[in-house]
Scaffold this motif. Sequence first.
Motif, short mmCIF file in Angstrom:
data_model
loop_
_atom_site.label_atom_id
_atom_site.label_comp_id
_atom_site.label_asym_id
_atom_site.label_seq_id
_atom_site.Cartn_x
_atom_site.Cartn_y
_atom_site.Cartn_z
N LEU A 1 0.82 -1.21 0.00
CA LEU A 1 0.00 0.00 0.00
C LEU A 1 0.86 1.26 0.00
O LEU A 1 0.71 2.14 -0.87
CB LEU A 1 -0.93 0.01 1.22
CG LEU A 1 -1.69 1.31 1.48
CD1 LEU A 1 -2.67 1.59 0.35
CD2 LEU A 1 -2.40 1.27 2.83
N ILE A 2 1.78 1.35 0.95
CA ILE A 2 2.61 2.56 1.08
C ILE A 2 3.56 2.70 -0.11
O ILE A 2 3.67 3.78 -0.71
CB ILE A 2 3.39 2.54 2.41
CG1 ILE A 2 2.41 2.58 3.59
CG2 ILE A 2 4.35 3.72 2.49
CD1 ILE A 2 3.08 2.53 4.95
N TYR A 3 4.25 1.61 -0.47
CA TYR A 3 5.21 1.68 -1.57
C TYR A 3 4.52 2.04 -2.89
O TYR A 3 5.03 2.85 -3.67
CB TYR A 3 5.93 0.34 -1.72
CG TYR A 3 6.94 0.06 -0.64
CD1 TYR A 3 7.06 0.88 0.47
CD2 TYR A 3 7.79 -1.05 -0.72
CE1 TYR A 3 7.97 0.63 1.47
CE2 TYR A 3 8.71 -1.32 0.27
CZ TYR A 3 8.80 -0.48 1.38
OH TYR A 3 9.71 -0.75 2.36
N GLY A 4 3.34 1.44 -3.12
CA GLY A 4 2.63 1.74 -4.35
C GLY A 4 2.22 3.20 -4.45
O GLY A 4 2.39 3.85 -5.49
N GLU A 5 1.68 3.73 -3.33
CA GLU A 5 1.26 5.13 -3.32
C GLU A 5 2.46 6.06 -3.53
O GLU A 5 2.39 7.03 -4.29
CB GLU A 5 0.57 5.45 -1.99
CG GLU A 5 -0.75 4.72 -1.77
CD GLU A 5 -1.88 5.39 -2.52
OE1 GLU A 5 -1.70 6.51 -3.00
OE2 GLU A 5 -2.96 4.77 -2.61
N VAL A 6 3.56 5.78 -2.83
CA VAL A 6 4.73 6.65 -2.92
C VAL A 6 5.35 6.58 -4.31
O VAL A 6 5.73 7.62 -4.88
CB VAL A 6 5.77 6.28 -1.83
CG1 VAL A 6 7.07 7.04 -2.05
CG2 VAL A 6 5.22 6.58 -0.45
N LEU A 7 5.46 5.39 -4.87
CA LEU A 7 6.08 5.25 -6.19
C LEU A 7 5.28 5.99 -7.26
O LEU A 7 5.86 6.65 -8.14
CB LEU A 7 6.20 3.77 -6.55
CG LEU A 7 7.27 2.98 -5.80
CD1 LEU A 7 7.19 1.50 -6.15
CD2 LEU A 7 8.66 3.51 -6.12
N VAL A 8 3.96 5.88 -7.20
CA VAL A 8 3.12 6.59 -8.18
C VAL A 8 3.28 8.10 -8.02
O VAL A 8 3.43 8.84 -9.01
CB VAL A 8 1.64 6.18 -8.02
CG1 VAL A 8 0.75 7.08 -8.86
CG2 VAL A 8 1.46 4.73 -8.43
N ALA A 9 3.27 8.58 -6.77
CA ALA A 9 3.39 10.02 -6.53
C ALA A 9 4.76 10.54 -6.97
O ALA A 9 4.86 11.59 -7.61
CB ALA A 9 3.16 10.33 -5.05
N VAL A 10 5.83 9.80 -6.64
CA VAL A 10 7.18 10.23 -7.01
C VAL A 10 7.34 10.21 -8.54
O VAL A 10 7.94 11.12 -9.12
CB VAL A 10 8.24 9.32 -6.34
CG1 VAL A 10 9.63 9.61 -6.90
CG2 VAL A 10 8.23 9.54 -4.83
N ALA A 11 6.80 9.19 -9.19
CA ALA A 11 6.89 9.11 -10.65
C ALA A 11 6.16 10.29 -11.29
O ALA A 11 6.66 10.90 -12.26
CB ALA A 11 6.30 7.80 -11.14
N PHE A 12 4.99 10.63 -10.76
CA PHE A 12 4.24 11.76 -11.33
C PHE A 12 4.99 13.08 -11.16
O PHE A 12 5.10 13.88 -12.10
CB PHE A 12 2.87 11.86 -10.64
CG PHE A 12 2.04 13.01 -11.11
CD1 PHE A 12 1.36 12.95 -12.32
CD2 PHE A 12 1.93 14.17 -10.34
CE1 PHE A 12 0.59 14.03 -12.75
CE2 PHE A 12 1.18 15.24 -10.77
CZ PHE A 12 0.51 15.17 -11.99
N VAL A 13 5.55 13.30 -9.97
CA VAL A 13 6.30 14.54 -9.71
C VAL A 13 7.55 14.60 -10.59
O VAL A 13 7.87 15.64 -11.17
CB VAL A 13 6.68 14.64 -8.22
CG1 VAL A 13 7.61 15.83 -7.97
CG2 VAL A 13 5.44 14.76 -7.35
N THR A 14 8.24 13.46 -10.71
CA THR A 14 9.47 13.43 -11.52
C THR A 14 9.18 13.71 -12.98
O THR A 14 9.88 14.50 -13.62
CB THR A 14 10.15 12.05 -11.38
OG1 THR A 14 10.41 11.78 -9.99
CG2 THR A 14 11.46 12.02 -12.15
N LEU A 15 8.14 13.08 -13.52
CA LEU A 15 7.79 13.31 -14.92
C LEU A 15 7.37 14.77 -15.16
O LEU A 15 7.69 15.34 -16.20
CB LEU A 15 6.66 12.37 -15.34
CG LEU A 15 7.03 10.89 -15.50
CD1 LEU A 15 5.80 10.06 -15.81
CD2 LEU A 15 8.07 10.73 -16.62
N SER A 16 6.68 15.35 -14.19
CA SER A 16 6.28 16.76 -14.32
C SER A 16 7.50 17.67 -14.37
O SER A 16 7.60 18.57 -15.22
CB SER A 16 5.37 17.16 -13.17
OG SER A 16 4.21 16.35 -13.12
#
Length: 366
Positions: free
Chosen positions: A7-22
């Motif tokens: 749960l935590i890893y999935g949420e963090v990975l998606v959020a970090v990927a979105f911020v990085t791509l932005s």
Amino acid sequence: MKTLRRLIYGEVLVAVAFVTLSFLALFFFFDFVDELQGVGSNNGGYQLKHAFIYVLLLVPSHLYELLPISVLIGTIFVMARLAQSSEFTILRTSGLGPSLALRNLMGLGLAFVVLTFVVGDYVSPLCDRYGQLLKSRYMGQISVGQTGAWLRERQADRSFAVNVQTLTPDGNPSGIRIFEFDKDGQWTGLIRAKLGILTNDDAWVLQHVERDSLTRQGTASNLVRSSTQEQTWPTGITSEMVSVALLKPDRMGTIDLFQYIRHLSANGQATQRFEIEFWKKVFYPLSCLVMVVLALPFAYLHFRSGNIASHVFGGVLAGISFFLLNNVFSYIGNLNSWAPWFAAAAPGMLYSVASLAAFGWLVVRQ
């Protein structure tokens, strides 16, 4: 615990990927607009497709620089959102203690540390090198200032001062001047070459060579001038050393930078600046761990008043201040001759202590 980590890893990975791509998209746009000024230069050799490829090759460098701050923003957002929706409170009542939460996030932080190290030590230097060679191939040679790069080398009872004016599109030095000195520091010769081919045999193959040799007999001196089409000059100066002298040391890999420091030290040159850059390369990936520790206290805050945005913004400012302090410590350490490892590691240690103190205070308070 697997479900919890998922749960935590999935949420963090998606959020970090979105911020990085932005962030990467934003930097890509700015770099591409900046490169458009050079399109059509050098008799039209540098075209739009070359600018696009060059900017694309800059992406790994930006990824290396942005990963820690992206980790901070993404993790803060996830922790704050879990706290606002009371999901983190439910996780705590289900057995997620402070030490377990910290350990789980540290495990995720280690994965980001490995990713940052691989990108910064292998992918980024390679892409930067290809990008510079691509740009020089269509826009001209790579040069810095009016005097080029200066390097020194000692060989047995002689020493050399090497001046390189430019790098060719193939990464070879051109406009070479090699000043030769004896063991007493007296000038004995000068080699001028239009081009040097770097081989893997610890030697440069100099082309279109002119040599001035000075011989002394008592009080009399004799200057002899000769020329040749090709000459092999044995040296331990590698292409990476020439590149770092002409370009930026932070573009090198850790091992290459360490070898360059050893070369400078062996030839009696100042190494403080490069040692700080070396230790920054060592400690910079670890800043991802600092970022996840800095983000964890946000999970223990209450956001029922709807002020989650202000808390996230405050965390982002804290992360930006970390990177500013990291650069400031590098300059101050270089000016005051601090221990290189301390100048590179001090900001991370300060913010780690502050983050753990804030985390401990919130746990004790609640």
